[in-house]
Each structure stands twice: as C-alpha cells, then as structure tokens.
Write an enzyme that holds these catalytic residues in place. Structure first.
Site, PDB file in Angstrom:
ATOM      1  N   LYS A  78       0.882  -1.143  -0.125  1.00  0.00           N
ATOM      2  CA  LYS A  78       0.070   0.056   0.083  1.00  0.00           C
ATOM      3  C   LYS A  78       0.856   1.373  -0.017  1.00  0.00           C
ATOM      4  O   LYS A  78       1.934   1.151   0.592  1.00  0.00           O
ATOM      5  CB  LYS A  78      -0.939  -0.059   1.297  1.00  0.00           C
ATOM      6  N   GLY A 178     -20.502   7.242   5.277  1.00  0.00           N
ATOM      7  CA  GLY A 178     -19.556   7.573   4.072  1.00  0.00           C
ATOM      8  C   GLY A 178     -20.290   7.199   2.914  1.00  0.00           C
ATOM      9  O   GLY A 178     -20.501   6.174   2.512  1.00  0.00           O
ATOM     10  N   VAL A 179     -20.583   8.172   2.159  1.00  0.00           N
ATOM     11  CA  VAL A 179     -21.174   8.093   0.742  1.00  0.00           C
ATOM     12  C   VAL A 179     -20.119   8.669  -0.517  1.00  0.00           C
ATOM     13  O   VAL A 179     -20.859   9.202  -1.219  1.00  0.00           O
ATOM     14  CB  VAL A 179     -22.564   8.584   0.736  1.00  0.00           C
ATOM     15  N   GLY A 180     -19.028   8.180  -0.368  1.00  0.00           N
ATOM     16  CA  GLY A 180     -18.083   8.388  -1.485  1.00  0.00           C
ATOM     17  C   GLY A 180     -18.264   7.545  -2.605  1.00  0.00           C
ATOM     18  O   GLY A 180     -19.297   7.118  -2.817  1.00  0.00           O
ATOM     19  N   VAL A 182     -17.255   4.102  -3.107  1.00  0.00           N
ATOM     20  CA  VAL A 182     -17.828   2.818  -2.617  1.00  0.00           C
ATOM     21  C   VAL A 182     -19.238   3.097  -1.892  1.00  0.00           C
ATOM     22  O   VAL A 182     -20.344   2.442  -2.386  1.00  0.00           O
ATOM     23  CB  VAL A 182     -17.061   2.104  -1.671  1.00  0.00           C
TER      24      VAL A 182
HETATM   25  P1  NAD Z   1     -13.958   8.147  -1.193  1.00  0.00           P
HETATM   26  O1  NAD Z   1     -12.934   9.146  -0.623  1.00  0.00           O
HETATM   27  O2  NAD Z   1     -14.607   8.291  -2.346  1.00  0.00           O
HETATM   28  O3  NAD Z   1     -15.018   8.098   0.046  1.00  0.00           O
HETATM   29  C1  NAD Z   1     -14.864   7.989   1.344  1.00  0.00           C
HETATM   30  C2  NAD Z   1     -15.977   9.162   2.002  1.00  0.00           C
HETATM   31  O4  NAD Z   1     -15.872   8.991   3.360  1.00  0.00           O
HETATM   32  C3  NAD Z   1     -15.718  10.438   1.368  1.00  0.00           C
HETATM   33  O5  NAD Z   1     -17.195  10.890   1.002  1.00  0.00           O
HETATM   34  C4  NAD Z   1     -15.326  11.226   2.785  1.00  0.00           C
HETATM   35  O6  NAD Z   1     -16.244  12.590   2.703  1.00  0.00           O
HETATM   36  C5  NAD Z   1     -16.154  10.713   3.832  1.00  0.00           C
HETATM   37  N1  NAD Z   1     -15.652  10.649   5.040  1.00  0.00           N
HETATM   38  C6  NAD Z   1     -14.390  10.887   5.868  1.00  0.00           C
HETATM   39  N2  NAD Z   1     -14.630  10.848   7.085  1.00  0.00           N
HETATM   40  C7  NAD Z   1     -15.735  10.729   7.253  1.00  0.00           C
HETATM   41  C8  NAD Z   1     -16.461  10.617   8.502  1.00  0.00           C
HETATM   42  N3  NAD Z   1     -15.602  10.800   9.757  1.00  0.00           N
HETATM   43  N4  NAD Z   1     -17.729  10.487   8.665  1.00  0.00           N
HETATM   44  C9  NAD Z   1     -18.451  10.166   7.505  1.00  0.00           C
HETATM   45  N5  NAD Z   1     -17.870  10.346   6.452  1.00  0.00           N
HETATM   46  C10 NAD Z   1     -16.519  10.404   6.094  1.00  0.00           C
HETATM   47  O7  NAD Z   1     -13.115   6.641  -0.936  1.00  0.00           O
HETATM   48  P2  NAD Z   1     -13.714   5.192  -1.322  1.00  0.00           P
HETATM   49  O8  NAD Z   1     -12.892   4.958  -2.549  1.00  0.00           O
HETATM   50  O9  NAD Z   1     -15.290   5.187  -1.317  1.00  0.00           O
HETATM   51  O10 NAD Z   1     -13.299   4.177  -0.176  1.00  0.00           O
HETATM   52  C11 NAD Z   1     -14.042   4.296   0.812  1.00  0.00           C
HETATM   53  C12 NAD Z   1     -13.367   3.269   2.065  1.00  0.00           C
HETATM   54  O11 NAD Z   1     -13.493   2.042   1.378  1.00  0.00           O
HETATM   55  C13 NAD Z   1     -11.996   3.444   2.346  1.00  0.00           C
HETATM   56  O12 NAD Z   1     -11.582   2.933   3.769  1.00  0.00           O
HETATM   57  C14 NAD Z   1     -11.062   2.785   1.423  1.00  0.00           C
HETATM   58  O13 NAD Z   1      -9.841   2.498   1.977  1.00  0.00           O
HETATM   59  C15 NAD Z   1     -11.879   1.299   1.102  1.00  0.00           C
HETATM   60  N6  NAD Z   1     -11.861   0.753   0.063  1.00  0.00           N
HETATM   61  C16 NAD Z   1     -12.152   1.340  -1.039  1.00  0.00           C
HETATM   62  C17 NAD Z   1     -12.079   0.631  -2.240  1.00  0.00           C
HETATM   63  C18 NAD Z   1     -12.467   1.059  -3.741  1.00  0.00           C
HETATM   64  O14 NAD Z   1     -12.550   0.357  -4.615  1.00  0.00           O
HETATM   65  N7  NAD Z   1     -12.583   2.374  -3.867  1.00  0.00           N
HETATM   66  C19 NAD Z   1     -11.741  -0.878  -2.497  1.00  0.00           C
HETATM   67  C20 NAD Z   1     -11.486  -1.388  -1.122  1.00  0.00           C
HETATM   68  C21 NAD Z   1     -11.687  -0.624   0.218  1.00  0.00           C
END
Ligand code: NAD
Length: 348
Positions: A78, A178-180, A182
């Site tokens: 990572k 968290g609604v980013g 994923v």
């Molecule tokens: P992202 O940045 O698109 O979304 C994360 C969201 O969480 C953002 O909208 C952010 O504003 C929000 N956030 C941050 N702190 C917060 C809090 N305290 N309370 C509420 N919301 C909060 O990231 P992502 O790609 O969606 O990844 C999300 C998680 O999934 C991470 O832990 C990442 O490591 C994990 N993950 C992602 C993938 C992938 O394919 N993207 C794969 C495996 C694991």
C-alpha cells in the site's frame, strides 16, 4: 521500525520525498509471496508522520490478507501520500510518485484509494508501468469502486441470510457511514432493493447527491452510531469500531467497504460478544482489487472479474459459517485462512 506494533514482518517499507513537488510518500510492501504486492494509494492529511506510517503498515498487511482471500496471484502492499487531496495535488506530485514506484522495479503495483482518482493514476502511468485502475489502455479497468460496492452489497446479503434467515433487504434499516465512491454505489444497490437508508458524510455535496437519488435520510456524522438500524455499514475511514462506538450500535451486522474497521485486534472478540456478525473488511471489500488484478494480468475480462467475485462471496460465507459454528470472531477465522494461503505460497 522493526518494533513497530504494526510491522508484522513487512518485506520492505520505503520512504520517498521530492522537494520540488512536495511529495512525501510511504510505500509499504508486506508480502510478495503470492506475487507482486498490489494495493491502492491513499492521499490523506495525517497529523503526524507516525500516523501515516501506521496507516501504510496496517493497510499493506490488510492487502496481503485481501489478495489471498480473493485467491489472486498478488502479494500485499500500500502507498500513502501525506497531503491534502483537495489542495495539494499537482501533476508534478504524481509524476514524482510514479518515479518512486518505478524505482521498486515491480515489487509494488499501485491503484486508487481514498483521495486519489483515475486522473491521478493517468499521471503516475507516465512514469511507471506498475499502475492499474486506469481509464485508458488495452487492459484498462477504470475505477474499482463499483465492483467493490457490488461485493459489499452481496456480502451484506450473505450476512443478512445468516442473521435474519433471509437475504432480502427490502425494508431493512441500514446505516451507511460515508457515501463517497464505494458508499455511494452501495447506497444505489441497497435503495434499489428497497432498504431504508440512513447516511452520513463530512462532504455535504456528496451527501446531498446520494440522498436525492436514493431517498436516504441524512444523519449527522457523530450520530450515525446511534441510529436504530439493523445493519451498520462503514464506508469511510478505518478504526470506527472501537470501545466508544461499539456500545452505541444497535445493529446485528457490521458490513462495509472501509479498510481496517476494527480499531484494535481485540475488537473482533468484543464485536462477537456484543452479538454482532462482522464481515471481515478485507474479505467483503475485495471486489475492487479483483478488478485491478484483471488489469495487472494484462487482459481485462468482466467475466473473469465476476467469476472471482462469486468465489469471494462464497469464501465470505465459509468464514461466517465457520465462525458462527465454532463461536469464534469472524476476523480470526479469516486471518487464519489468509495466513495459511500466504504460507503455502511461500513454502510452495
Ligand atoms: P472516497 O474518498 O470516495 O469516499 C470516502 C467518503 O468518506 C468521502 O465521501 C468522505 O467525505 C467520507 N468521510 C471521511 N471521513 C468521514 C467521517 N468521519 N464520517 C463520515 N464520512 C466520512 O473513498 P472510497 O474509495 O469510497 O473508499 C472508502 C473506504 O473503502 C476506504 O476505507 C477505502 O480504503 C475502502 N476501500 C475502497 C475501495 C475502492 O474500490 N475504492 C476498495 C476497497 C476498500
């Protein structure tokens, strides 16, 4: 370094600094026993270098387990870039990061994680071929988040079947933190099935978009643990299941895409004792790395990705059943299987 609590026999931990672009990055390679290490790159404004290091080590170990559980010919690694993804990004910074990866000669493949997107990876690709999650190119796999979200959705159903006796999620109450990338796609799947969603995010814009298209109820970020929901789905950052939050949860299931959800190893027992079924994060969220692995293999195939995802969901089911039958924490069962698979590759 060797005494660091999260060190766990890492094969290599590499620190990079580029004064011109302001890059400060750590690339942690936990294991290459099953193949080159692969795992995303996170850009985050850590408060201290120690926090960045700890995150890199824990995430990289998690990738070893994740790739092993997904049955991929990949080891675990990572990268973290220490900086603010909204204000500190520049092409120069990602070029410098690309050169850092190239210097490792293929020991580590990168892709997107929190704070890093496909545009950033396109810049990295100008400096190294050890990058995936690209939008263009013969084997391009694009954003891994939709496949991660599909796996999490199917994993939630798998948990529901074991806890509620049915995997039908219509009418189920689900709190999504968290609604980013994923979390957003996950909410789409859950809403389509008729689940009742309660969502929070620190990003007001994302939150408004997801609420508008799914009809979810918005919750203040610090109140998401108190929602009277049957399922809690963490999809933001790690360490959210801890001694302070666990007693507040009313859910019977914790299942989400975030990495490193348990704040400390002993939380696996605490969760079980609280009567909650926990889907180990590095099993349920393996869809994205499967998508990335298809690109690394040089020939992207959607059928291959879905086939691997099907096996992963079966593996999750086996972990859950083993844990339930033997009164063990799910995380412990998953870690045992992952370590066995890594040792077998090392010794074979
Ligand atoms: P992202 O940045 O698109 O979304 C994360 C969201 O969480 C953002 O909208 C952010 O504003 C929000 N956030 C941050 N702190 C917060 C809090 N305290 N309370 C509420 N919301 C909060 O990231 P992502 O790609 O969606 O990844 C999300 C998680 O999934 C991470 O832990 C990442 O490591 C994990 N993950 C992602 C993938 C992938 O394919 N993207 C794969 C495996 C694991």
């Amino acid at each position: 370094m060797f005494d660091h609590p999260s060190y766990d026999h890492h094969e290599g931990v590499h620190f990079f600094e580029d004064a011109d672009s302001g890059l400060r990055a750590i690339i942690a390679v936990h294991s290459t026993a099953r193949g080159p290490a692969a795992g995303g790159c996170r850009m985050w404004q850590y408060e201290t270098g120690e926090q960045a290091l700890r995150d890199a080590l824990r995430l990289s170990q998690g990738m070893s387990f994740k790739n092993a559980m997904a049955g991929l010919p990949l080891g675990g690694g990572k990268a973290v870039i220490w900086g603010n993804s909204k204000t500190d990004k520049s092409p120069k910074l990602f070029e410098a990061f690309g050169r850092a990866i190239e210097s490792l000669n293929g020991a580590y493949y990168t892709a997107e994680d929190v704070g890093v997107d496909t545009d950033d990876m396109a810049v990295v690709a100008t400096q190294t071929k050890y990058v995936a999650g690209l939008d263009t190119g013969e084997a391009a796999s694009g954003d891994p988040s939709p496949v991660t979200a599909l796996g999490v959705y199917r994993g939630i159903k798998s948990c529901a079947k074991r806890v509620f006796g049915t995997d039908d999620l219509s009418g189920r109450t689900i709190a999504v933190q968290g609604v980013g990338s994923v979390g957003g796609y996950l909410c789409d799947h859950l809403a389509k099935e008729g689940a009742r969603l309660y969502v929070c995010d620190i990003d007001e814009e994302e939150l408004a978009k997801v609420c508008a298209r799914t009809g979810a109820t918005r919750i203040k970020t610090d109140e998401i643990y108190d929602v009277d929901a049957e399922i809690f789905s963490p999809n933001a950052l790690g360490a959210v299941i801890n001694r302070a939050t666990l007693p507040r949860l009313k859910a019977k299931i914790i299942a989400g895409g975030a990495n490193n959800q348990l704040a400390s190893p002993d939380m696996d027992s605490a969760v079980r004792e609280a009567g909650i079924l926990y889907a180990p994060d590095y099993v349920i969220n393996g869809g994205g790395i499967i998508n990335v692995a298809a690109e690394i293999s040089g020939a992207y195939s959607r059928n291959w990705v879905i086939g691997k995802l099907n096996v992963l969901i079966d593996t999750l089911g086996e972990v859950l059943d083993d844990a339930l039958q033997n009164n063990l924490p799910t995380n412990r069962v998953a870690e045992r299987i992952a370590r066995e698979r890594i040792s077998a590759a090392k010794n074979g």
